[in-house]
Design an enzyme around this catalytic site. Structure first.
Site, PDB file in Angstrom:
ATOM      1  N   THR A 192      11.231  -3.889   1.477  1.00 40.38           N
ATOM      2  CA  THR A 192      10.389  -4.867   2.163  1.00 40.38           C
ATOM      3  C   THR A 192      10.892  -6.276   1.879  1.00 40.38           C
ATOM      4  O   THR A 192      11.962  -6.467   1.288  1.00 40.38           O
ATOM      5  CB  THR A 192       8.898  -4.646   1.814  1.00 40.38           C
ATOM      6  OG1 THR A 192       8.115  -5.492   2.655  1.00 40.38           O
ATOM      7  CG2 THR A 192       8.576  -4.933   0.357  1.00 40.38           C
TER       8      THR A 192
ATOM      9  N   LEU B  31       0.832  -1.209   0.000  1.00 37.53           N
ATOM     10  CA  LEU B  31       0.000   0.000   0.000  1.00 37.53           C
ATOM     11  C   LEU B  31       0.865   1.257   0.000  1.00 37.53           C
ATOM     12  O   LEU B  31       0.344   2.373  -0.019  1.00 37.53           O
ATOM     13  CB  LEU B  31      -0.897   0.015   1.239  1.00 37.53           C
ATOM     14  CG  LEU B  31      -2.035  -0.997   1.261  1.00 37.53           C
ATOM     15  CD1 LEU B  31      -2.681  -1.044   2.639  1.00 37.53           C
ATOM     16  CD2 LEU B  31      -3.076  -0.654   0.208  1.00 37.53           C
ATOM     17  N   SER B  32       2.187   1.087   0.055  1.00 38.04           N
ATOM     18  CA  SER B  32       3.078   2.248   0.172  1.00 38.04           C
ATOM     19  C   SER B  32       2.964   3.211  -1.016  1.00 38.04           C
ATOM     20  O   SER B  32       2.892   4.427  -0.797  1.00 38.04           O
ATOM     21  CB  SER B  32       4.531   1.788   0.340  1.00 38.04           C
ATOM     22  OG  SER B  32       4.661   1.097   1.552  1.00 38.04           O
TER      23      SER B  32
ATOM     24  N   ASN C  22      14.091  -0.747   6.688  1.00 42.66           N
ATOM     25  CA  ASN C  22      12.912  -0.670   5.805  1.00 42.66           C
ATOM     26  C   ASN C  22      12.876   0.661   5.048  1.00 42.66           C
ATOM     27  O   ASN C  22      11.962   0.899   4.275  1.00 42.66           O
ATOM     28  CB  ASN C  22      11.606  -0.875   6.589  1.00 42.66           C
ATOM     29  CG  ASN C  22      11.270   0.315   7.460  1.00 42.66           C
ATOM     30  OD1 ASN C  22      12.143   1.082   7.844  1.00 42.66           O
ATOM     31  ND2 ASN C  22      10.005   0.472   7.783  1.00 42.66           N
TER      32      ASN C  22
ATOM     33  N   ASP D  55       9.944   0.829  11.451  1.00 42.16           N
ATOM     34  CA  ASP D  55       8.910  -0.049  12.034  1.00 42.16           C
ATOM     35  C   ASP D  55       8.892   0.073  13.558  1.00 42.16           C
ATOM     36  O   ASP D  55       7.843  -0.083  14.187  1.00 42.16           O
ATOM     37  CB  ASP D  55       9.168  -1.521  11.666  1.00 42.16           C
ATOM     38  CG  ASP D  55       8.674  -1.859  10.264  1.00 42.16           C
ATOM     39  OD1 ASP D  55       7.806  -1.136   9.744  1.00 42.16           O
ATOM     40  OD2 ASP D  55       9.182  -2.846   9.683  1.00 42.16           O
TER      41      ASP D  55
ATOM     42  N   LYS E  86      15.078  -6.798   3.543  1.00 41.98           N
ATOM     43  CA  LYS E  86      15.315  -5.885   4.668  1.00 41.98           C
ATOM     44  C   LYS E  86      16.682  -6.079   5.339  1.00 41.98           C
ATOM     45  O   LYS E  86      17.245  -5.133   5.872  1.00 41.98           O
ATOM     46  CB  LYS E  86      14.210  -6.049   5.724  1.00 41.98           C
ATOM     47  CG  LYS E  86      12.881  -5.435   5.316  1.00 41.98           C
ATOM     48  CD  LYS E  86      11.893  -5.530   6.475  1.00 41.98           C
ATOM     49  CE  LYS E  86      10.589  -4.844   6.143  1.00 41.98           C
ATOM     50  NZ  LYS E  86       9.688  -4.772   7.283  1.00 41.98           N
TER      51      LYS E  86
ATOM     52  N   GLY F 145       9.498 -13.418  13.854  1.00 39.52           N
ATOM     53  CA  GLY F 145      10.022 -13.062  12.531  1.00 39.52           C
ATOM     54  C   GLY F 145      10.513 -11.619  12.517  1.00 39.52           C
ATOM     55  O   GLY F 145      10.830 -11.040  13.572  1.00 39.52           O
TER      56      GLY F 145
ATOM     57  N   GLY G 215      -3.105  -3.045  13.145  1.00 43.47           N
ATOM     58  CA  GLY G 215      -1.778  -2.654  12.659  1.00 43.47           C
ATOM     59  C   GLY G 215      -1.772  -1.463  11.712  1.00 43.47           C
ATOM     60  O   GLY G 215      -0.706  -1.070  11.222  1.00 43.47           O
TER      61      GLY G 215
HETATM   62  P1  NAP Z   1       7.813 -13.255   9.001  1.00 42.85           P
HETATM   63  O1  NAP Z   1       9.198 -12.747   9.251  1.00 42.85           O
HETATM   64  O2  NAP Z   1       7.560 -14.149   7.849  1.00 42.85           O
HETATM   65  O3  NAP Z   1       7.333 -14.012  10.349  1.00 42.85           O
HETATM   66  C1  NAP Z   1       6.104 -14.682  10.393  1.00 42.85           C
HETATM   67  C2  NAP Z   1       5.824 -15.155  11.809  1.00 42.85           C
HETATM   68  O4  NAP Z   1       4.523 -15.750  11.823  1.00 42.85           O
HETATM   69  C3  NAP Z   1       6.798 -16.207  12.320  1.00 42.85           C
HETATM   70  O5  NAP Z   1       7.012 -16.009  13.689  1.00 42.85           O
HETATM   71  C4  NAP Z   1       6.006 -17.519  12.066  1.00 42.85           C
HETATM   72  O6  NAP Z   1       6.381 -18.578  12.921  1.00 42.85           O
HETATM   73  C5  NAP Z   1       4.610 -17.067  12.390  1.00 42.85           C
HETATM   74  N1  NAP Z   1       3.587 -17.922  11.791  1.00 42.85           N
HETATM   75  C6  NAP Z   1       3.281 -18.044  10.471  1.00 42.85           C
HETATM   76  N2  NAP Z   1       2.263 -18.928  10.315  1.00 42.85           N
HETATM   77  C7  NAP Z   1       1.936 -19.367  11.564  1.00 42.85           C
HETATM   78  C8  NAP Z   1       0.976 -20.287  12.056  1.00 42.85           C
HETATM   79  N3  NAP Z   1       0.145 -20.939  11.237  1.00 42.85           N
HETATM   80  N4  NAP Z   1       0.906 -20.497  13.393  1.00 42.85           N
HETATM   81  C9  NAP Z   1       1.729 -19.838  14.232  1.00 42.85           C
HETATM   82  N5  NAP Z   1       2.680 -18.958  13.830  1.00 42.85           N
HETATM   83  C10 NAP Z   1       2.774 -18.733  12.505  1.00 42.85           C
HETATM   84  O7  NAP Z   1       6.772 -12.049   8.836  1.00 42.85           O
HETATM   85  P2  NAP Z   1       6.864 -10.584   9.469  1.00 42.85           P
HETATM   86  O8  NAP Z   1       7.459  -9.662   8.491  1.00 42.85           O
HETATM   87  O9  NAP Z   1       7.466 -10.705  10.822  1.00 42.85           O
HETATM   88  O10 NAP Z   1       5.309 -10.196   9.564  1.00 42.85           O
HETATM   89  C11 NAP Z   1       4.464 -10.757  10.547  1.00 42.85           C
HETATM   90  C12 NAP Z   1       3.104 -10.070  10.529  1.00 42.85           C
HETATM   91  O11 NAP Z   1       3.256  -8.697  10.885  1.00 42.85           O
HETATM   92  C13 NAP Z   1       2.423 -10.076   9.169  1.00 42.85           C
HETATM   93  O12 NAP Z   1       1.050 -10.305   9.376  1.00 42.85           O
HETATM   94  C14 NAP Z   1       2.623  -8.666   8.638  1.00 42.85           C
HETATM   95  O13 NAP Z   1       1.579  -8.236   7.800  1.00 42.85           O
HETATM   96  C15 NAP Z   1       2.598  -7.872   9.931  1.00 42.85           C
HETATM   97  N6  NAP Z   1       3.354  -6.602   9.821  1.00 42.85           N
HETATM   98  C16 NAP Z   1       2.671  -5.449  10.001  1.00 42.85           C
HETATM   99  C17 NAP Z   1       3.348  -4.242   9.921  1.00 42.85           C
HETATM  100  C18 NAP Z   1       2.596  -2.961  10.140  1.00 42.85           C
HETATM  101  O14 NAP Z   1       3.118  -1.904   9.784  1.00 42.85           O
HETATM  102  N7  NAP Z   1       1.424  -3.006  10.720  1.00 42.85           N
HETATM  103  C19 NAP Z   1       4.732  -4.220   9.662  1.00 42.85           C
HETATM  104  C20 NAP Z   1       5.399  -5.432   9.486  1.00 42.85           C
HETATM  105  C21 NAP Z   1       4.694  -6.625   9.568  1.00 42.85           C
HETATM  106  P3  NAP Z   1       7.552 -19.620  12.504  1.00 42.85           P
HETATM  107  O15 NAP Z   1       8.832 -18.940  12.903  1.00 42.85           O
HETATM  108  O16 NAP Z   1       7.250 -20.816  13.284  1.00 42.85           O
HETATM  109  O17 NAP Z   1       7.442 -19.822  11.023  1.00 42.85           O
END
Ligand code: NAP
Length: 270
Positions: A61, A15-16, A86, A101, A65, A123, A232
């Site tokens: 992104t 969406l950026s 980021n 972030d 990153k 993550g 978020g």
């Molecule tokens: P990421 O690095 O891919 O990490 C994903 C995380 O989700 C990992 O801890 C993973 O666990 C866990 N996960 C995935 N599927 C799962 C399941 N079925 N059950 C339990 N845990 C599960 O992604 P990220 O960049 O950290 O993003 C994480 C979330 O934050 C996303 O929804 C993203 O949209 C949101 N976010 C929002 C903003 C904002 O500005 N609001 C900014 C950044 C991210 P494992 O380690 O076990 O795989």
């Protein structure tokens, strides 16, 4: 006209561009923000283009990153602590890397007092969350992740505790942060990282980093049980506002930005 943009791979969901181009229109800053999908093998060439073409700044992104840190001249202390950037921008002819972030995450809860926080996920986003919670001075922070080894690495790095995923509902916490992808639009839309029944008899704030959809199953169940909720969207807008400030020195209007994105996300849902 200054050129800016976001790089990642893939970029379809971002969406950026719509947000920053709207903000250029609102503020009168002469900028154009594009989406540049770039595979990892071409990241060095991408940064060569940034330097050659005089690109004013941009966002990074998934999955770039961490790798992008190698291509800037200077990293902020926050970026070094998180180990990921980021945002990039120019200062005194140096290309600088920042992680907005962290400040974006903190904005909705700054000034509030929490005693015990539980972070779900380990993550990239969870790293920013834990750094933010430490910065806010929350006395006790626990991390639970589906893959326990990742929780332990993150917890050790920031001097907090990792707890088993199966025990996440046993803690008496007053702040729960979802930094997993559970609840996100797509295959995980109907899942929640926290059992609904565990909200009963406790009170606090559930902060879901997911913003698409705006109300996740986690937030719905928390709200029904009388917990405060935060989605978020504000974090997303605030990380963008901080980047916009670094590039232009100008403030992106907060309320208008949130309205714009709520409109877009609302339409996507229908
Ligand atoms: P990421 O690095 O891919 O990490 C994903 C995380 O989700 C990992 O801890 C993973 O666990 C866990 N996960 C995935 N599927 C799962 C399941 N079925 N059950 C339990 N845990 C599960 O992604 P990220 O960049 O950290 O993003 C994480 C979330 O934050 C996303 O929804 C993203 O949209 C949101 N976010 C929002 C903003 C904002 O500005 N609001 C900014 C950044 C991210 P494992 O380690 O076990 O795989």
């Amino acid at each position: 006209m200054k050129l800016l943009g976001i790089t990642g791979d893939p970029l379809g969901h971002s969406l950026s561009p719509v947000l920053h181009n709207w903000a250029f229109g609102e503020t009168g800053f002469a900028g154009l923000y594009l989406a540049w999908p770039v595979p990892a093998k071409n990241l060095a060439n991408f940064f060569l283009a940034v330097r050659t073409l005089g690109i004013l700044g941009g966002n990074i992104t998934i999955p770039h990153k961490v790798a992008a840190m190698n291509f800037v001249d200077k990293l902020s202390s926050v970026a070094k602590k998180i180990g990921a950037i980021n945002t990039f921008y120019w200062r005194d002819e140096l290309l600088c890397g920042e992680n907005t972030d962290v400040s974006g995450f903190m904005k909705p809860i700054g000034g509030r007092n929490f005693v015990h926080a539980l972070v779900l996920g380990a993550g990239g986003a969870a790293r920013a969350v834990v750094a933010g919670l430490k910065e806010l001075g929350i006395p006790k922070i626990d991390i639970a992740n589906r893959s326990p080894a990742k929780a332990k690495i993150l917890a050790d790095e920031f001097g907090v505790c990792a707890i088993p995923w199966e025990e996440r509902q046993d803690l008496n916490v007053d702040l729960i942060v979802n930094a997993t992808s559970q609840g996100m639009q797509g295959a995980q839309a109907d899942s929640s990282p926290y059992p609904a029944e565990a909200f009963a008899g406790r009170h606090g704030l559930v902060y879901d980093l997911v913003y698409n959809p705006l109300e996740t199953r986690l937030l719905r169940e928390a709200s029904r049980a009388g917990w405060e909720t935060q989605n978020g969207l504000r974090m997303f807008v605030e990380q963008a506002r901080e980047a916009f400030r670094l590039w232009t020195g100008v403030e992106m209007p907060l309320a208008g930005a949130e309205e714009l994105l709520k409109g877009i996300l609302g339409k996507k849902r229908n």
